[in-house]
Design a protein around this motif. Sequence first.
Motif, PDB file in Angstrom:
ATOM      1  N   ARG A  57       2.065   1.888  -3.329  1.00 22.05           N
ATOM      2  CA  ARG A  57       1.175   2.119  -4.448  1.00 22.05           C
ATOM      3  C   ARG A  57       1.192   0.995  -5.194  1.00 22.05           C
ATOM      4  O   ARG A  57       1.172   1.312  -6.498  1.00 22.05           O
ATOM      5  CB  ARG A  57       1.300   3.532  -5.066  1.00 22.05           C
ATOM      6  CG  ARG A  57       1.277   4.549  -4.103  1.00 22.05           C
ATOM      7  CD  ARG A  57       1.299   5.823  -4.922  1.00 22.05           C
ATOM      8  NE  ARG A  57       1.353   6.920  -4.103  1.00 22.05           N
ATOM      9  CZ  ARG A  57       0.252   7.745  -3.532  1.00 22.05           C
ATOM     10  NH1 ARG A  57      -0.988   7.121  -3.803  1.00 22.05           N
ATOM     11  NH2 ARG A  57       0.378   8.836  -2.680  1.00 22.05           N
ATOM     12  N   ARG A  58       1.193  -0.307  -4.665  1.00 23.77           N
ATOM     13  CA  ARG A  58       1.057  -1.483  -5.523  1.00 23.77           C
ATOM     14  C   ARG A  58      -0.065  -2.608  -5.044  1.00 23.77           C
ATOM     15  O   ARG A  58      -0.143  -3.297  -4.410  1.00 23.77           O
ATOM     16  CB  ARG A  58       2.412  -2.417  -5.062  1.00 23.77           C
ATOM     17  CG  ARG A  58       3.894  -1.476  -5.230  1.00 23.77           C
ATOM     18  CD  ARG A  58       3.933  -1.001  -6.721  1.00 23.77           C
ATOM     19  NE  ARG A  58       3.953  -2.075  -7.674  1.00 23.77           N
ATOM     20  CZ  ARG A  58       4.300  -1.894  -8.805  1.00 23.77           C
ATOM     21  NH1 ARG A  58       4.563  -0.696  -9.292  1.00 23.77           N
ATOM     22  NH2 ARG A  58       4.376  -3.049  -9.640  1.00 23.77           N
TER      23      ARG A  58
ATOM     24  N   LYS B  55      -4.952   4.652  -2.634  1.00 24.42           N
ATOM     25  CA  LYS B  55      -3.655   5.235  -2.976  1.00 24.42           C
ATOM     26  C   LYS B  55      -3.625   4.849  -4.689  1.00 24.42           C
ATOM     27  O   LYS B  55      -2.885   5.796  -5.147  1.00 24.42           O
ATOM     28  CB  LYS B  55      -2.473   4.645  -2.434  1.00 24.42           C
ATOM     29  CG  LYS B  55      -2.416   5.185  -0.805  1.00 24.42           C
ATOM     30  CD  LYS B  55      -1.335   4.767  -0.132  1.00 24.42           C
ATOM     31  CE  LYS B  55      -1.248   5.576   1.115  1.00 24.42           C
ATOM     32  NZ  LYS B  55      -0.165   4.847   2.016  1.00 24.42           N
ATOM     33  N   CYS B  56      -4.182   3.922  -5.194  1.00 24.64           N
ATOM     34  CA  CYS B  56      -4.171   3.874  -6.570  1.00 24.64           C
ATOM     35  C   CYS B  56      -5.145   4.021  -7.389  1.00 24.64           C
ATOM     36  O   CYS B  56      -5.243   4.015  -8.616  1.00 24.64           O
ATOM     37  CB  CYS B  56      -3.652   2.146  -6.881  1.00 24.64           C
ATOM     38  SG  CYS B  56      -2.264   1.554  -6.193  1.00 24.64           S
TER      39      CYS B  56
ATOM     40  N   ALA C 228      -4.433   0.337  -0.036  1.00 25.72           N
ATOM     41  CA  ALA C 228      -3.722   0.121  -1.343  1.00 25.72           C
ATOM     42  C   ALA C 228      -4.807   0.409  -2.309  1.00 25.72           C
ATOM     43  O   ALA C 228      -4.186   1.078  -3.558  1.00 25.72           O
ATOM     44  CB  ALA C 228      -3.565  -1.296  -1.123  1.00 25.72           C
TER      45      ALA C 228
ATOM     46  N   ALA D   7       0.827  -1.227  -0.234  1.00 21.60           N
ATOM     47  CA  ALA D   7       0.038   0.006   0.007  1.00 21.60           C
ATOM     48  C   ALA D   7       0.936   1.354  -0.088  1.00 21.60           C
ATOM     49  O   ALA D   7       0.559   2.150  -0.574  1.00 21.60           O
ATOM     50  CB  ALA D   7      -0.941   0.122   1.197  1.00 21.60           C
ATOM     51  N   ARG D   8       1.782   1.234   1.130  1.00 20.73           N
ATOM     52  CA  ARG D   8       3.112   2.238   1.083  1.00 20.73           C
ATOM     53  C   ARG D   8       3.398   2.758  -0.384  1.00 20.73           C
ATOM     54  O   ARG D   8       3.744   3.770  -0.959  1.00 20.73           O
ATOM     55  CB  ARG D   8       3.973   2.138   1.877  1.00 20.73           C
ATOM     56  CG  ARG D   8       3.319   2.421   3.286  1.00 20.73           C
ATOM     57  CD  ARG D   8       4.560   2.588   4.438  1.00 20.73           C
ATOM     58  NE  ARG D   8       4.146   2.711   5.725  1.00 20.73           N
ATOM     59  CZ  ARG D   8       3.971   1.757   6.521  1.00 20.73           C
ATOM     60  NH1 ARG D   8       4.611   0.506   6.250  1.00 20.73           N
ATOM     61  NH2 ARG D   8       3.602   1.877   7.558  1.00 20.73           N
TER      62      ARG D   8
END
Length: 162
Positions: free
Chosen positions: A70-71, A103-104, A100, A67-68
């Motif tokens: 951005r995956r 963020k994406c 996650a 998540a950090r």
Amino acid sequence: SSTARSVFREMRERFEVPPDVFTYTALMSVCGEAGKWEHALDLLKEMKQAGLEPDVVTYNTLITACARGRRMEEAVALYAEMRRRQVAPSRITFNALIDACAKCGHAEAARGYLEEMVWEGFSPNTRTYNTLMSAFEQGGAWQQAMDLFWEMRDADVAMDVV
């Protein structure tokens, strides 16, 4: 994370102490905090090769690292693996997945994990709602963000400033 890896290596080679799940997970966490999600995933492979089974804390750590970074795809794949291995998720698991996706830019996917979270018996908390509201706001979906706000209020979840 290179210092953590050298301590890990020294632990194995110099002191002949085999790493356990806790040790691997701690190192994965350091990698995630350093933005090295790829290294965290490499450690998962290494851990499995050593015959150790990841637990819910390990998966939460890895999903958070993704998540950090951005995956989202990797985070979702880890969750699928976790379910295949019959490792029960926690509220932290779902919050990390929601993060996650958010963020994406995948607010609807994040909303799906909120629904799954509730279905699994976990109550969303302030972090859950704030993350999801931010995702909808960033995507310009103001009505969905407001609907979540009212849902949060109706559920008596503590409010804070996003």
